[in-house]
Design a protein around this motif. Structure first.
Motif, PDB file in Angstrom:
ATOM      1  N   THR A  32       0.864  -1.340  -0.065  1.00  0.00           N
ATOM      2  CA  THR A  32      -0.065  -0.019  -0.021  1.00  0.00           C
ATOM      3  C   THR A  32       0.972   1.275   0.165  1.00  0.00           C
ATOM      4  O   THR A  32       0.476   2.153  -0.672  1.00  0.00           O
ATOM      5  N   ALA A  33       1.948   1.195   0.785  1.00  0.00           N
ATOM      6  CA  ALA A  33       2.857   2.492   0.861  1.00  0.00           C
ATOM      7  C   ALA A  33       3.510   2.670  -0.308  1.00  0.00           C
ATOM      8  O   ALA A  33       3.626   3.850  -0.813  1.00  0.00           O
ATOM      9  N   TYR A  34       3.884   1.700  -0.957  1.00  0.00           N
ATOM     10  CA  TYR A  34       4.774   1.765  -2.345  1.00  0.00           C
ATOM     11  C   TYR A  34       3.593   2.148  -3.553  1.00  0.00           C
ATOM     12  O   TYR A  34       4.034   3.001  -4.219  1.00  0.00           O
ATOM     13  N   ASN A  35       2.642   1.473  -3.384  1.00  0.00           N
ATOM     14  CA  ASN A  35       1.387   1.858  -4.409  1.00  0.00           C
ATOM     15  C   ASN A  35       1.007   3.475  -4.417  1.00  0.00           C
ATOM     16  O   ASN A  35       0.972   4.214  -5.317  1.00  0.00           O
ATOM     17  N   LYS A 137      10.245   8.908   6.728  1.00  0.00           N
ATOM     18  CA  LYS A 137      10.868   9.235   7.799  1.00  0.00           C
ATOM     19  C   LYS A 137      10.658   8.438   9.260  1.00  0.00           C
ATOM     20  O   LYS A 137      11.088   7.764   9.771  1.00  0.00           O
ATOM     21  N   ILE A 138       9.257   8.472   9.162  1.00  0.00           N
ATOM     22  CA  ILE A 138       8.513   7.765  10.497  1.00  0.00           C
ATOM     23  C   ILE A 138       9.102   6.264  10.261  1.00  0.00           C
ATOM     24  O   ILE A 138       9.140   5.555  11.291  1.00  0.00           O
ATOM     25  N   THR A 139       8.454   5.740   9.246  1.00  0.00           N
ATOM     26  CA  THR A 139       8.708   4.180   9.088  1.00  0.00           C
ATOM     27  C   THR A 139      10.203   3.665   8.935  1.00  0.00           C
ATOM     28  O   THR A 139      10.312   2.371   8.953  1.00  0.00           O
ATOM     29  N   ALA A 140      11.000   4.636   8.665  1.00  0.00           N
ATOM     30  CA  ALA A 140      12.604   3.990   8.406  1.00  0.00           C
ATOM     31  C   ALA A 140      13.057   3.267   9.138  1.00  0.00           C
ATOM     32  O   ALA A 140      13.631   2.234   8.738  1.00  0.00           O
ATOM     33  N   PRO A 141      12.991   3.340  10.591  1.00  0.00           N
ATOM     34  CA  PRO A 141      13.585   2.228  11.430  1.00  0.00           C
ATOM     35  C   PRO A 141      12.875   0.742  11.603  1.00  0.00           C
ATOM     36  O   PRO A 141      13.462   0.050  11.709  1.00  0.00           O
ATOM     37  N   PHE A 142      11.752   0.716  10.828  1.00  0.00           N
ATOM     38  CA  PHE A 142      11.197  -0.306  10.941  1.00  0.00           C
ATOM     39  C   PHE A 142      11.016  -1.375   9.592  1.00  0.00           C
ATOM     40  O   PHE A 142      11.130  -2.350   9.342  1.00  0.00           O
ATOM     41  N   PHE A 145      14.209  -0.360   3.694  1.00  0.00           N
ATOM     42  CA  PHE A 145      14.182  -0.335   2.289  1.00  0.00           C
ATOM     43  C   PHE A 145      13.141   0.381   1.431  1.00  0.00           C
ATOM     44  O   PHE A 145      13.472   0.981   0.582  1.00  0.00           O
ATOM     45  N   ILE A 146      11.774   0.006   1.899  1.00  0.00           N
ATOM     46  CA  ILE A 146      10.723   0.728   1.224  1.00  0.00           C
ATOM     47  C   ILE A 146      10.738   2.307   1.832  1.00  0.00           C
ATOM     48  O   ILE A 146      10.359   3.113   0.988  1.00  0.00           O
ATOM     49  N   ALA A 147      11.294   2.620   2.977  1.00  0.00           N
ATOM     50  CA  ALA A 147      11.465   3.921   3.329  1.00  0.00           C
ATOM     51  C   ALA A 147      12.354   4.945   2.314  1.00  0.00           C
ATOM     52  O   ALA A 147      12.092   6.014   1.924  1.00  0.00           O
ATOM     53  N   GLU A 148      13.634   4.194   2.295  1.00  0.00           N
ATOM     54  CA  GLU A 148      14.394   4.605   1.373  1.00  0.00           C
ATOM     55  C   GLU A 148      14.134   4.811  -0.011  1.00  0.00           C
ATOM     56  O   GLU A 148      14.609   5.752  -0.536  1.00  0.00           O
ATOM     57  N   GLU A 149      13.476   3.917  -0.453  1.00  0.00           N
ATOM     58  CA  GLU A 149      12.848   4.003  -1.988  1.00  0.00           C
ATOM     59  C   GLU A 149      11.986   5.074  -1.993  1.00  0.00           C
ATOM     60  O   GLU A 149      11.920   5.836  -2.882  1.00  0.00           O
ATOM     61  N   ILE A 150      11.100   5.355  -1.052  1.00  0.00           N
ATOM     62  CA  ILE A 150      10.126   6.317  -1.208  1.00  0.00           C
ATOM     63  C   ILE A 150      11.170   7.859  -1.158  1.00  0.00           C
ATOM     64  O   ILE A 150      10.888   8.665  -1.908  1.00  0.00           O
ATOM     65  N   HIS A 151      11.972   7.986  -0.135  1.00  0.00           N
ATOM     66  CA  HIS A 151      12.727   9.097  -0.034  1.00  0.00           C
ATOM     67  C   HIS A 151      13.583   9.407  -1.242  1.00  0.00           C
ATOM     68  O   HIS A 151      13.684  10.510  -1.884  1.00  0.00           O
ATOM     69  N   GLN A 152      14.153   8.352  -1.994  1.00  0.00           N
ATOM     70  CA  GLN A 152      15.002   8.708  -3.310  1.00  0.00           C
ATOM     71  C   GLN A 152      14.077   9.022  -3.989  1.00  0.00           C
ATOM     72  O   GLN A 152      14.495   9.894  -4.923  1.00  0.00           O
ATOM     73  N   VAL A 163      17.121   8.535   3.609  1.00  0.00           N
ATOM     74  CA  VAL A 163      16.277   8.753   4.697  1.00  0.00           C
ATOM     75  C   VAL A 163      16.803   8.653   5.967  1.00  0.00           C
ATOM     76  O   VAL A 163      16.345   9.013   7.049  1.00  0.00           O
ATOM     77  N   HIS A 164      17.981   7.372   5.899  1.00  0.00           N
ATOM     78  CA  HIS A 164      18.456   7.319   7.539  1.00  0.00           C
ATOM     79  C   HIS A 164      19.260   8.201   7.937  1.00  0.00           C
ATOM     80  O   HIS A 164      19.821   8.384   9.032  1.00  0.00           O
ATOM     81  N   LEU A 165      19.627   9.429   7.085  1.00  0.00           N
ATOM     82  CA  LEU A 165      20.371  10.584   7.649  1.00  0.00           C
ATOM     83  C   LEU A 165      19.370  11.792   7.956  1.00  0.00           C
ATOM     84  O   LEU A 165      19.985  12.890   8.490  1.00  0.00           O
ATOM     85  N   GLN A 166      18.243  11.928   7.711  1.00  0.00           N
ATOM     86  CA  GLN A 166      17.255  12.819   8.131  1.00  0.00           C
ATOM     87  C   GLN A 166      16.879  12.620   9.622  1.00  0.00           C
ATOM     88  O   GLN A 166      17.104  11.694  10.191  1.00  0.00           O
ATOM     89  N   ASP A 167      16.639  13.795  10.264  1.00  0.00           N
ATOM     90  CA  ASP A 167      15.932  13.892  11.494  1.00  0.00           C
ATOM     91  C   ASP A 167      14.714  13.066  11.599  1.00  0.00           C
ATOM     92  O   ASP A 167      13.971  13.255  10.645  1.00  0.00           O
TER      93      ASP A 167
END
Length: 267
Positions: A32-35, A137-142, A145-152, A163-167
């Motif tokens: 769902t997040a990716y779509n 950013k919120i979901t990045a710790p959990f 990979f999908i968080a990084e894809e959205i960020h990129q 995303v893992h360098l963001q506050d």
């Protein structure tokens, strides 16, 4: 696998695991997040929209989404301090599935599918971009990979390269509107009640009705009136009115349902 283990049960309880739970975790949240990202990219690029990061909208739906994502950030921060990682992940999943995808994106399809970029569609894209970037950013710790894809995919000038360098996101209280969130929750409850009434009376959703009436125990708030047009469209009625008593509607001519204590919908 990580998401399934995080959402299935509390950390201090015995771990519940099955292949079905992993599939459900993928289908319910990750997919769902990716779509949602793909949807944003497809239609924003089609209209040649470029995000500016400025959140200025008169649309109640946009204001609600911005408020909801900041409320999510506040909920995550609160539950993190209590080590309730399962509640954090469930709140993230509820936002991504119920609020972002099934409600905001679905309700915004008409303006995003337009042939040209309008002020309203631009404001909607800005809100959706903001929500997706904050969610990443919120979901990045959990779900790194999908968080990084959205960020990129949404990387903009001024963003860190990962995303893992963001506050980690902090809620902006100025963007939170509890009254609007409550009004949207009430509107969605009315819509669900309307679907139940149609099913009970065997009235097809596509069949327009002349009128729906909300019988409320309290005067409707200004925020509820802001989202009434959404409720009217979802109920597929030509007019949505208010009343203070159910007396005249307690006949076989009307369909009546109490969707909250003291509040009724009449079709």
């Amino acid at each position: 696998l990580r998401w399934a283990l995080l959402t299935n049960n509390a950390p201090w309880e015995p771990t519940k695991f099955s292949e079905d739970s992993v599939k459900e975790a993928y289908n319910k949240y990750l997919s769902t997040a990716y779509n949602s990202l793909v949807y944003y990219q497809t239609y924003s690029r089609g209209l040649k929209f470029e995000a500016s990061g400025r959140l200025h909208s008169e649309n109640a739906l946009d204001k609600w989404l911005i408020s909801r994502v900041n409320t999510l950030a506040k909920t995550v921060e609160r539950e993190f301090t209590e080590y309730n990682t399962h509640k954090v992940c469930r709140a993230i999943q509820e936002f991504a599935v119920d609020d972002l995808s099934n409600w905001f994106i679905r309700r915004s399809r008409d303006r995003f599918n337009a042939h040209e970029l309008t002020l309203d569609s631009k404001a909607g894209f800005e809100a959706l971009n903001y929500a997706l970037k904050t969610l990443a950013k919120i979901t990045a710790p959990f779900t790194p990979f999908i968080a990084e894809e959205i960020h990129q995919q949404l990387l903009a000038e001024g963003d860190k390269q990962s995303v893992h360098l963001q506050d980690y996101p902090q809620a902006n209280d100025k963007l939170i509107d509890p009254a609007l969130e409550h009004a949207m929750t009430e509107a969605r409850a009315v819509i669900e009640a309307g679907r139940r009434l149609r099913a009970e009376k065997k009235l097809k959703t596509k069949q327009p009705l002349a009128k729906a009436v909300l019988v409320l125990k309290e005067k409707p708030s200004a925020q509820l009136e802001q989202v009434l047009e959404i409720a009217r469209e979802e109920l597929n009625v030509k007019k949505l009115a208010f009343d203070t008593s159910t007396d005249e509607y307690e006949t076989s001519e009307f369909a009546l349902l109490e969707y909250e204590e003291g509040n009724y919908l009449v079709l």
